[in-house]
Design a protein around this motif. Structure first.
Motif, PDB file in Angstrom:
ATOM      1  N   SER A 131     -15.195  -0.199   5.304  1.00  0.00           N
ATOM      2  CA  SER A 131     -14.300  -1.502   6.064  1.00  0.00           C
ATOM      3  C   SER A 131     -13.976  -0.968   7.253  1.00  0.00           C
ATOM      4  O   SER A 131     -13.093   0.062   7.427  1.00  0.00           O
TER       5      SER A 131
ATOM      6  N   SER B 212     -10.120  -7.726   5.069  1.00  0.00           N
ATOM      7  CA  SER B 212     -10.407  -8.971   4.010  1.00  0.00           C
ATOM      8  C   SER B 212      -9.422 -10.347   4.371  1.00  0.00           C
ATOM      9  O   SER B 212      -9.774 -11.268   3.915  1.00  0.00           O
TER      10      SER B 212
ATOM     11  N   ALA C 183     -16.661  -1.858   1.061  1.00  0.00           N
ATOM     12  CA  ALA C 183     -15.137  -1.598   0.910  1.00  0.00           C
ATOM     13  C   ALA C 183     -14.774  -0.258   1.628  1.00  0.00           C
ATOM     14  O   ALA C 183     -13.872  -0.099   2.409  1.00  0.00           O
ATOM     15  N   ILE C 184     -15.674   0.678   1.405  1.00  0.00           N
ATOM     16  CA  ILE C 184     -15.432   2.217   1.703  1.00  0.00           C
ATOM     17  C   ILE C 184     -15.589   2.170   3.283  1.00  0.00           C
ATOM     18  O   ILE C 184     -14.738   2.922   3.765  1.00  0.00           O
TER      19      ILE C 184
ATOM     20  N   THR D 137     -19.193  -2.336  -2.829  1.00  0.00           N
ATOM     21  CA  THR D 137     -18.476  -0.908  -2.738  1.00  0.00           C
ATOM     22  C   THR D 137     -18.904  -0.144  -1.314  1.00  0.00           C
ATOM     23  O   THR D 137     -18.027   0.170  -0.927  1.00  0.00           O
TER      24      THR D 137
ATOM     25  N   TRP E 291      -9.307  -1.992   4.420  1.00  0.00           N
ATOM     26  CA  TRP E 291      -9.936  -3.009   3.939  1.00  0.00           C
ATOM     27  C   TRP E 291      -9.292  -4.245   3.469  1.00  0.00           C
ATOM     28  O   TRP E 291      -9.557  -5.118   3.784  1.00  0.00           O
ATOM     29  N   ASP E 292      -7.702  -3.987   3.053  1.00  0.00           N
ATOM     30  CA  ASP E 292      -7.057  -5.053   2.843  1.00  0.00           C
ATOM     31  C   ASP E 292      -7.048  -6.170   4.199  1.00  0.00           C
ATOM     32  O   ASP E 292      -6.983  -7.181   4.186  1.00  0.00           O
TER      33      ASP E 292
ATOM     34  N   TRP F  14       0.785  -1.162   0.005  1.00  0.00           N
ATOM     35  CA  TRP F  14       0.005  -0.115  -0.006  1.00  0.00           C
ATOM     36  C   TRP F  14       0.817   1.133   0.079  1.00  0.00           C
ATOM     37  O   TRP F  14       0.658   2.195  -0.834  1.00  0.00           O
TER      38      TRP F  14
ATOM     39  N   GLN G 137      -9.574   4.645   3.390  1.00  0.00           N
ATOM     40  CA  GLN G 137      -8.051   4.178   3.518  1.00  0.00           C
ATOM     41  C   GLN G 137      -8.244   2.587   2.957  1.00  0.00           C
ATOM     42  O   GLN G 137      -8.831   1.686   3.527  1.00  0.00           O
ATOM     43  N   ARG G 138      -7.185   2.248   1.799  1.00  0.00           N
ATOM     44  CA  ARG G 138      -7.408   1.088   1.320  1.00  0.00           C
ATOM     45  C   ARG G 138      -6.963  -0.023   2.092  1.00  0.00           C
ATOM     46  O   ARG G 138      -7.589  -1.114   2.056  1.00  0.00           O
ATOM     47  N   PHE G 139      -5.814   0.372   2.729  1.00  0.00           N
ATOM     48  CA  PHE G 139      -5.261  -0.730   3.635  1.00  0.00           C
ATOM     49  C   PHE G 139      -5.995  -1.356   4.655  1.00  0.00           C
ATOM     50  O   PHE G 139      -6.032  -2.620   5.445  1.00  0.00           O
TER      51      PHE G 139
END
Length: 277
Positions: free
Chosen positions: A163, A100, A160-161, A157, A96-97, A12, A92-94
């Motif tokens: 998360s 997951s 994910a946002i 979606t 969600w990562d 990330w 923040q994408r991380f």
């Protein structure tokens, strides 16, 4: 486990990632420019703790702090009046990562990857469970579209946002959605809407409903211009702001120094001073 989080953060943040590892504790920090505004700096810190339990891999706990500040700020005493507007905070994408990876909980409530589909035969039990869980973790119910049998917005979606902030659900069919609304009563999610539970509705009957113009996204004033903000981001900001005042630190961390006592802004300014010297 904690060793699995490092590679996710490296992917990330890349070269911006700084790490510090002591026994049972991993600290990661990232300082980077805001992707939409070069005058804003985002400072992110992630602390991972592993507590051994018997012969297992132990309990892994993650604490995340994200702060924004203006790059030109030099004096911490002047930082507060010049803080970037709150709406500049982005999902923040991380997070969600990490979620997951599976197996995570927040305040003892299991989190799940993506939106969870509610089956017809499970509606009553599902509603009882999420009403109780809403006291700890917000619950989001995506209703059906005004026409057709699809959800009004993409549940995955939204999940994910949001998360790490909320749990998201959608019906497996139109018949299931109708039954869900029947069981939910006044808290139902009518066609073309998304219902949010911020607490147990049996205790607090006033719960947010995004429908119509509100679901299409509120129009907000940003730097003198009217901008339509996606409803998912609007909900994210709402829940993120709640986390600023929420007591979310687990009891077993109370006697442990989590982040350094200094704030994220103070830490960043100290780093800037070192660079100048």
């Amino acid at each position: 486990g904690p060793n699995s989080i490092g590679p996710l953060l490296e992917k990330w943040a890349g070269r911006y990632l700084e790490t510090d590892h002591t026994e049972g504790m991993w600290r990661y920090s990232v300082t980077s420019k805001h992707p939409e505004d070069d005058s804003i700096v985002q400072h992110t810190r992630i602390q991972v703790q592993n507590t051994p339990i018997g012969g297992t891999n132990g309990l892994t706990t993650v604490l995340i702090e994200v702060g924004l500040m203006l790059e030109e700020e030099e004096d911490p005493d002047l930082a507060a009046p010049g803080l970037p507007p709150f709406h500049r905070l982005l999902p923040q994408r991380f997070i969600w990562d990490i979620v997951s990876m599976g197996g995570w909980t927040r305040k003892g409530i299991p989190l799940h990857e993506g939106s969870k589909k509610v089956e017809f035969d499970d509606v009553e039990e599902w509603w009882e469970d999420i009403c109780n869980e809403a006291e700890q973790v917000p619950q989001v119910i995506v209703g059906s579209a005004l026409a057709g049998d699809l959800p009004v917005v993409s549940p995955d979606t939204v999940s994910a946002i949001l998360s790490g902030f909320a749990k998201v659900y959608h019906a497996s069919s139109i018949a299931t959605m109708e039954k869900m609304n029947e069981v939910m009563g006044k808290m139902k999610a009518p066609k073309g809407s998304v219902r949010i539970l911020l607490s147990n509705p049996s205790i607090n009957p006033k719960q947010p409903l995004y429908i119509g113009e509100r679901l299409r996204g509120p129009v907000v004033l940003i730097e003198g211009e009217q901008v339509q903000r996606p409803f998912e981001v609007d909900v994210f900001l709402r829940l993120a702001k709640r986390s600023l005042v929420d007591d979310i630190v687990p009891e077993y961390w109370e006697d442990i120094v989590l982040m350094p006592v200094e704030t994220a802004a103070e830490s960043f300014l100290k780093q800037r001073e070192k660079e100048r010297l």
